[in-house]
Design a protein around this motif. Structure first.
Motif, short mmCIF file in Angstrom:
data_model
loop_
_atom_site.label_atom_id
_atom_site.label_comp_id
_atom_site.label_asym_id
_atom_site.label_seq_id
_atom_site.Cartn_x
_atom_site.Cartn_y
_atom_site.Cartn_z
N GLN A 3 15.60 77.41 11.48
CA GLN A 3 14.29 78.02 11.65
C GLN A 3 13.61 78.15 10.29
O GLN A 3 14.27 78.38 9.28
CB GLN A 3 14.41 79.40 12.28
N ASP A 30 12.31 74.37 14.13
CA ASP A 30 12.68 75.07 15.35
C ASP A 30 11.58 76.06 15.74
O ASP A 30 10.73 76.43 14.93
CB ASP A 30 14.00 75.81 15.14
N THR A 107 6.01 76.67 16.22
CA THR A 107 6.93 75.55 16.04
C THR A 107 6.36 74.68 14.93
O THR A 107 5.23 74.21 15.04
CB THR A 107 7.08 74.73 17.32
#
Length: 127
Positions: A3, A30, A107
Motif C-alpha cells: 500500500q 493497492d 487506488t
C-alpha cells in the motif's frame, strides 16, 4: 502488493464540512483508505465531494466510495496538477448503495519510489 504511504492533515472537521490534505508516496498500487469517515466528528456515512486539488508526480490514481461493492468516483491523472470544483452541480454524491460507510478509497497506478503527490479534498456532509 504494497500500500502507498499516506499522511493526512485535517484542516476542517466540522458538523457540515471536512477538509483533508493527504501526502502520498512509497511504492505499490493497492487500494487504501484515503478518507476514514469514522475518524471525523459526526462519523458521516453520506459525504459529497465538493472540490479536489491534487498533484501526482509519476503516478495516477482513482477514487471510489467504499461499500459492499466499491463504486468508482473519478480518475486523477499523473504529472498534471489539477483543481476540480463540483460546487455548481451540488458535489459528487455518494451513490455506493449497500454497505456504504462514508469512506473514500484511493487506488494508485504506477506509484514507485521516488514518486509522490498530494490531494486536498473538500467534503460536505449530506443531510
Amino acid at each position: 502488493m504494497a500500500q502507498p504511504t499516506i499522511v493526512r492533515q485535517t484542516y476542517i472537521n466540522g458538523v457540515y464540512d471536512i477538509v483533508v490534505k493527504a501526502f502520498i508516496n512509497g511504492t505499490g498500487d493497492d487500494v487504501t483508505t484515503l478518507i476514514d469517515a469514522s475518524s471525523y466528528n459526526t462519523s458521516p456515512t453520506n459525504l459529497r465531494i465538493m472540490k479536489i486539488i491534487y498533484n501526482f508526480n509519476g503516478f495516477s490514481a482513482f477514487l471510489a466510495w467504499n461499500a459492499t461493492t466499491p463504486v468508482n468516483i473519478i480518475s486523477l491523472a499523473n504529472d498534471h496538477p489539477s483543481e476540480m470544483d463540483f460546487n455548481d452541480m451540488g458535489g459528487l454524491v455518494n451513490n455506493a448503495g449497500a454497505g456504504v460507510n462514508g469512506d473514500i478509497l484511493i487506488t494508485t497506478n504506477g506509484l514507485a519510489s521516488p514518486d509522490n503527490g498530494f490531494i486536498l479534498i473538500y467534503l460536505k456532509i449530506k443531510a
